[in-house]
Design an enzyme around this catalytic site. Structure first.
Site, short mmCIF file in Angstrom:
data_model
loop_
_atom_site.label_atom_id
_atom_site.label_comp_id
_atom_site.label_asym_id
_atom_site.label_seq_id
_atom_site.Cartn_x
_atom_site.Cartn_y
_atom_site.Cartn_z
N THR A 155 16.13 3.13 19.87
CA THR A 155 16.57 3.37 21.20
C THR A 155 17.90 3.10 22.35
OG1 THR A 155 15.51 3.85 23.44
CG2 THR A 155 15.10 1.32 22.20
N TYR A 192 7.29 -3.30 22.46
CA TYR A 192 8.25 -1.63 22.27
C TYR A 192 9.49 -1.78 21.42
CZ TYR A 192 10.48 2.52 21.55
OH TYR A 192 11.15 3.53 20.81
#
Ligand code: NAD
Ligand code: USQ
Length: 404
Positions: A155, A192
């Site tokens: 990410t 996360y």
């Protein structure tokens, strides 16, 4: 089969972990359509989160079994299916030995920042599920398929929002007269996003230690719902999350506009991120597979096509909504997250373009079609799920369902 003997890239066997999810489903169909031999591996845990939290996709989605039957009926192509948890190494070993992948695309993680910030139990679940799942994949490659290329979804959030340009994975630094190229500093801002940083470190180490070949795709926020393949039949429709836990910025704004809910800009709205159309997600993954990393190479691509602030997205959706006769308002919601709301942001993203990515830039026609899609499924929207309910500062200790 439709493997073409003259094109080695097309005979590749690709295991798509997380292939029942938003990015994974679109990618599995795209690769199957392009002639790759595809297997989906998924625990279906994402569907369970929806049940547990009382959420649902905007679009009705068929079971994975019906999805694959429909795909076979329409195209004649078979996608193999392995239902199980990749944290279970015995299960993963069996799928590796049965399917014998040439490439593994790993989407199979808990991917919501708010979910990971609900309480201690979800924070621990997220890091266990993601970090151990990826470690198991690395061990499976080492033990059973040493040549297999790992394409791992990372990410852009691994980098955070530093006050300097963001490079693709590595930065060259001169310090006290010496120079080295080092991993770009990581400043993730949720349990996360941190799980992805831990994954990247584990992958980098095993590339060095065992000669694994890996590509980390540091993807930005994905928007959109239709791809060529998912539009072929309603049983192939992709999921579209709009709730405060799994919904992402632009997708949420389109659904909010469709239902007359004010657009939820968190805080000052200067938060800037990289974004891409889901049609580019599938293209990028295919490019990574077709141009594999070398043995021992840990390659990092920044996978997004454009940068927007949240305020810019709200303005674009307001304008597009007005054209369709919608009255679109915006509210400033107290930011449930801890993040910079005004900051410098300039991230490189040239490596996938160099491999041939032809971006679908955010356009009026895309916004029109997303808005119309949301309007079509308007009756399914549960407006109670729209406001954010998870606070970074008030994270709980005990498991709880998200308050309505
Ligand atoms: P998703 O939740 O829709 O799909 C993830 C899938 O993985 C689900 O079907 C889930 O059941 C499966 N899964 C999770 N843990 C598993 C396990 N232990 N074993 C087997 N299957 C498991 O998420 P998505 O939006 O498709 O995201 C896919 C990947 O792309 C994630 O790694 C995410 O971090 C990354 N990513 C997503 C976005 C985005 O905007 N959606 C942006 C950047 C990166
Ligand atoms: N935001 C709002 N209003 C909303 C929703 C979000 O202002 O209604 C803001 C957030 O505060 C944040 C930004 O928009 O600053 C992006 O939030 P998001 O929920 O769209 O995306 P994020 O939490 O970062 O996570 C999503 C995916 C994740 C992926 C990540 C890519 O869920 O899996 O890793 O995008 S990135 O953002 O580049 O790290």
């Amino acid at each position: 089969s439709d493997r073409s003997p003259n094109d080695s890239s097309k005979s590749q066997r690709v295991m798509v972990i997380g292939g029942d999810g938003y990015c994974g489903w679109a990618t599995a169909l795209h690769l199957s359509n392009k002639g790759y031999e595809v297997a989906i591996v998924d625990s279906l845990v994402r569907r369970l989160f929806d049940h547990q939290l009382g959420l649902d996709s905007l679009t009705p989605i068929s079971s994975i079994h019906n999805r694959l039957r429909c795909w076979k009926a329409i195209t004649g192509k078979t996608i193999e299916l392995y239902i199980g948890d990749i944290c279970d190494f015995e299960f993963l070993s069996e799928t590796f030995n049965s399917f014998e992948p040439d490439a593994v695309v790993h989407f199979g993680e808990q991917r919501s920042a708010p979910y990971s910030m609900i309480d201690r139990s979800r924070a621990v679940f997220t890091q266990k599920n993601n970090v151990i799942g990826t470690l198991n994949v690395l061990f499976a490659i080492k033990e059973f398929r040493e040549e297999c290329h790992l394409v791992k979804l990372g990410t852009m959030g691994e980098y955070g929002t530093p006050n300097i340009d963001i490079e693709e994975g590595y930065i060259t630094i001169s310090h006290n007269g010496r120079t080295d190229t080092l991993p770009y500093p990581k400043q993730a801002s949720s349990f996360y996003h941190l799980s992805k940083v831990h994954d990247s470190n584990n992958i980098a180490f095993t590339c060095k230690a065992w000669g694994i070949r890996a590509t980390d795709l540091n993807q930005g926020v994905v928007y959109g719902v239709k791809t060529d393949e998912t539009s072929m039949h309603e049983q192939l429709y992709n999921r579209l999350d709009y709730d405060g836990v799994f919904g992402t910025a632009l997708n949420r704004f389109c659904v909010q506009a469709a239902v007359g809910h004010p657009l939820t800009v968190y805080g000052k709205g200067g938060q800037t991120r990289g974004y891409l159309d889901i049609r580019d997600t599938v293209q990028c993954v295919e490019l990574a597979i077709a141009n594999p990393a070398k043995p021992g190479e840990f390659r990092v691509f920044n996978q997004f096509t454009e940068q927007f602030s949240v305020n810019e997205l709200a303005a674009l959706v307001t304008k597009a909504g007005q054209k369709l006769g919608l009255d679109v308002q915006t509210i400033s919601v107290p930011n449930p997250r801890v993040e910079a709301e005004e900051h410098y942001y300039n991230a490189k993203h040239t490596k996938l373009i160099e491999l041939g990515l032809k971006p679908h830039l955010l356009s009026d026609s895309l916004l029109d079609s997303l808005l119309n899609f949301a309007i079509e499924f308007k009756d399914r929207i549960d407006t109670k799920q729209i406001m954010p309910s998870v606070s970074w500062k008030k994270i709980g200790v005990k498991p709880q369902t998200v308050p309505a």
